[in-house]
Design an enzyme around this catalytic site. Structure first.
Site, PDB file in Angstrom:
ATOM      1  N   ALA A 312      40.096  38.412  45.810  1.00  0.00           N
ATOM      2  CA  ALA A 312      39.663  38.162  46.578  1.00  0.00           C
ATOM      3  C   ALA A 312      38.662  36.724  45.585  1.00  0.00           C
ATOM      4  O   ALA A 312      38.614  36.369  46.060  1.00  0.00           O
ATOM      5  CB  ALA A 312      38.695  38.969  47.135  1.00  0.00           C
ATOM      6  N   LYS A 313      38.608  37.505  44.125  1.00  0.00           N
ATOM      7  CA  LYS A 313      38.775  36.673  43.005  1.00  0.00           C
ATOM      8  C   LYS A 313      40.014  35.732  42.509  1.00  0.00           C
ATOM      9  O   LYS A 313      39.521  35.316  41.416  1.00  0.00           O
ATOM     10  CB  LYS A 313      37.712  37.514  42.098  1.00  0.00           C
ATOM     11  CG  LYS A 313      36.526  37.869  42.796  1.00  0.00           C
ATOM     12  CD  LYS A 313      35.683  38.721  42.401  1.00  0.00           C
ATOM     13  CE  LYS A 313      33.950  38.842  42.519  1.00  0.00           C
ATOM     14  NZ  LYS A 313      33.287  39.960  42.110  1.00  0.00           N
ATOM     15  N   ASN A 335      36.109  51.437  36.585  1.00  0.00           N
ATOM     16  CA  ASN A 335      35.587  50.718  35.691  1.00  0.00           C
ATOM     17  C   ASN A 335      34.255  50.877  34.870  1.00  0.00           C
ATOM     18  O   ASN A 335      34.072  52.282  34.450  1.00  0.00           O
ATOM     19  CB  ASN A 335      35.226  49.242  36.797  1.00  0.00           C
ATOM     20  CG  ASN A 335      33.814  49.710  37.719  1.00  0.00           C
ATOM     21  OD1 ASN A 335      33.241  50.463  37.149  1.00  0.00           O
ATOM     22  ND2 ASN A 335      34.025  49.030  38.610  1.00  0.00           N
ATOM     23  N   CYS A 425      44.084  45.916  32.766  1.00  0.00           N
ATOM     24  CA  CYS A 425      43.268  46.530  33.575  1.00  0.00           C
ATOM     25  C   CYS A 425      42.656  44.596  34.004  1.00  0.00           C
ATOM     26  O   CYS A 425      43.506  43.822  34.736  1.00  0.00           O
ATOM     27  CB  CYS A 425      42.307  46.962  32.549  1.00  0.00           C
ATOM     28  SG  CYS A 425      41.302  45.663  31.343  1.00  0.00           S
ATOM     29  N   ASP A 427      40.246  42.457  32.456  1.00  0.00           N
ATOM     30  CA  ASP A 427      40.234  41.648  31.516  1.00  0.00           C
ATOM     31  C   ASP A 427      40.852  41.844  30.345  1.00  0.00           C
ATOM     32  O   ASP A 427      40.990  40.860  29.620  1.00  0.00           O
ATOM     33  CB  ASP A 427      38.773  41.566  31.017  1.00  0.00           C
ATOM     34  CG  ASP A 427      37.908  40.686  31.898  1.00  0.00           C
ATOM     35  OD1 ASP A 427      37.917  39.538  32.378  1.00  0.00           O
ATOM     36  OD2 ASP A 427      36.439  41.606  32.257  1.00  0.00           O
ATOM     37  N   GLY A 428      41.561  43.401  29.940  1.00  0.00           N
ATOM     38  CA  GLY A 428      42.211  43.609  29.398  1.00  0.00           C
ATOM     39  C   GLY A 428      41.729  43.724  27.419  1.00  0.00           C
ATOM     40  O   GLY A 428      41.760  43.966  26.641  1.00  0.00           O
TER      41      GLY A 428
END
Length: 572
Positions: A312-313, A335, A425, A427-428
């Site tokens: 969605a982003k 997360n 993931c 942003d890594g």
């Protein structure tokens, strides 16, 4: 002191009070033996009792730490000494419960409780009817949240003089040469170096950080990929964190690569030719190699549902149909917000029910009582709390297990199949770093030595941009809620909503109002602590496989939290 755990057992007549009316030359000289370089006393209290150990001494607030020196032993008491940036919460409203067999003498409760990010809960008792507690408390509220990065103690000391080949840049190059099984040549000034073999090459395309601002200046990439391909591939990854090699086996050609999530869009149908070419090149074999093509595993650290929700982003995950000989797997690791909440619940339980500190001494809970029961119990836990404890501890350990299982699976594919593995993931720089660094530790015995552990931290945590300031809650905020010294970085797809952390230190004066406001952040998380916890579990299973012990891990975490050194201060 001969104390039995109650305020009523403290005989204040037995405690010397050499305190002058003002901190003067005599006080400073008396503390010189205990102060570090450029450490200065800001406020001080004499005849203070550390209730955790029943010892009396001098409590000083310096520009670096809260320092407790024993009156009887004339030495620093480590349990009662904590760096200012390690302090998470202060409380001067502590309810102390008397022992049942002692009568209440109605002494005033001049107590100060300090809760640290390192899990410590320590309580100090001050001489009644003095201003010492207020002076120490006010100094702590002011100096635990400095207004500027430059106010940290790390910048008070003279910088170390180091040679060029000892700088982080050259240490990273030395590690890259080690992976290629070559020796770093003698360098002169700003001389450039070249490094390549049949599979990979070292590129300086990011020397000015124009390719990716959160990646190292030198990158290991497949030899068949040009610098122009790298620029095109970076546009397809969140934060331009394109796939690059973190560890490689120069014998088998297997690689462990890392990146951020691909920007595949809401319908998961966006593609990028340069990205697909780069990822597939990770598994390429040389023309002289025999056998079937190398398998490529794309490891998404997130739960599948979370990865799809990122669509969605603009984010998401790869499709194996777009990357030949590939297999996409999801590890289901939660997360940063879930990890923070899990640790918070574990700490709340320990705060409420614990009776013994990790060093075997009575904890603050056994002194002040169970705060959830309003101090109605003495000594902490009970049988009814065991179910809650098992659930709370199990939640945290489940997260640790997921990371360990994921890293061991990654290492097994590389070691047994000579496969290529790409880990990411969102942003890594959180779950990705945990998995890659832990996999490297499993694959390479060098990383289980003192020097290798340093190289691993510098490579995968520092050079690849873990946001230490946000995750560790480092107070590096300047005027107007920002800092010209801090490399502020927001997640590529926006912030996730979460309850803000508590501003537990209270108001700290006009000079740090902006700091207090900016520290209400929802991005703190025990990512590094989890990684160290995973290593400690491996140490318990394979103690002879490591050059260091769990005490080294504790010391390392203390160094990170203390902000005594400049390595872990900012978002890199």
């Amino acid at each position: 002191m001969d104390g039995s755990g109650s305020w009523d057992a403290i005989d204040w007549n037995q405690i010397e009070d050499p305190r002058p009316r003002r901190l003067g030359q005599a006080v400073q000289e008396s503390m010189d033996d205990f102060l570090l370089e450029d450490e200065a006393v800001i406020a001080q209290g004499h005849g203070v009792v550390l209730l955790n150990t029943r010892e009396a001494g001098t409590l000083s607030v310096t520009n670096f730490r809260l320092l407790f020196v024993s009156q009887a032993k004339k030495c620093v008491i480590e349990l009662g000494t904590i760096p200012l940036t390690t302090i998470e919460k202060l409380s001067d409203d502590v309810k102390l419960q008397p022992l049942p067999h002692l009568s209440d003498k109605s002494h005033p409760r001049e107590l100060l409780q300090v809760i640290g990010k390192d899990m410590r809960i320590i309580v100090f008792a001050f001489v009644p009817k003095t201003k010492q507690k207020n002076e120490v408390f006010d100094a702590l509220r002011r100096y635990t949240k400095p207004a500027n990065l430059w106010d940290l103690y790390a910048f008070s000391c003279d910088p170390s003089t180091i040679k060029n080949d000892s700088e982080p840049k050259w240490r990273l190059l030395r590690e890259y040469f080690r992976l290629f099984r070559k020796s770093l040549p003698q360098l002169r000034g700003a001389e450039e170096v070249s490094l390549s073999n049949d599979w990979w090459r070292l590129t300086r395309v990011n020397s000015s950080y124009s390719l990716c601002s959160t990646y190292p200046s030198e990158l290991i990439v497949p030899r068949s990929i040009s610098d122009e391909d790298l620029f095109q591939a970076s546009t397809f990854r969140s934060g331009k964190r394109l796939p690059v090699i973190s560890w490689c086996d120069a014998g088998s050609g297997a690689v462990l690569a890392r990146s951020s999530q691909p920007m595949v869009g809401l319908m998961m149908n966006f593609r990028n030719n340069a990205d697909e070419k780069l990822v597939c090149a990770l598994s390429s074999r040389t023309t002289g190699d025999k056998g079937s093509p190398r398998k490529l595993y794309i490891i998404d650290a997130r739960p599948r549902a979370n990865a799809l929700a990122n669509g969605a982003k603009g984010g998401g995950s790869e499709s194996s149909s777009n990357y030949p000989r590939s297999e996409v797997l999801f590890l289901g690791i939660q997360n940063i917000h879930t990890m923070r909440d899990s640790l918070s619940r574990l700490r709340d339980y320990v705060d409420a029910h614990g009776s013994i500190s990790s060093n075997g001494t009575p904890s603050a809970v056994s002194v002040v009582g169970d705060r959830r029961n309003r101090g109605s119990t003495w000594g902490g836990g009970n049988l009814n709390s065991m179910t809650s404890f098992s659930s709370t501890l199990g939640e945290w350990l489940n997260h640790i297990q997921n990371i360990l299982v994921g890293a061991s699976w990654i290492a097994a594919q590389i070691a047994e199949e000579a496969a290529a593995v790409l880990v990411h993931c969102s942003d890594g720089w959180d779950r990705t770093t945990q998995l890659v660094a832990l996999s490297c530790l499993l694959l390479d015995p060098y990383y289980r030595t003192f020097s290798g552990f340093q190289a691993l931290v510098e490579k995968d945590w520092l050079a690849f941009g873990h946001p230490f300031a946000e995750r560790m809650g480092v107070p590096t905020v300047a005027e107007n809620g920002g800092s010209q010294y801090e490399l502020l970085r927001q997640p590529s797809l926006g912030n996730l909503s979460s309850s803000p952390s508590r501003n537990a230190l209270g108001p700290s004066g006009p000079s740090s109002n902006a700091s207090a406001q900016s520290q209400t952040s929802n991005n703190s998380s025990p990512i590094l602590l989890q990684w160290l916890d995973c290593i400690s579990q491996l140490l318990r299973l394979y103690p002879c496989a490591f050059q260091f012990s769990s005490k080294f891990l504790v010391d390392f975490m203390d160094c990170v939290l203390s902000c005594r050194f400049g390595n872990f201060l900012c978002n890199r």
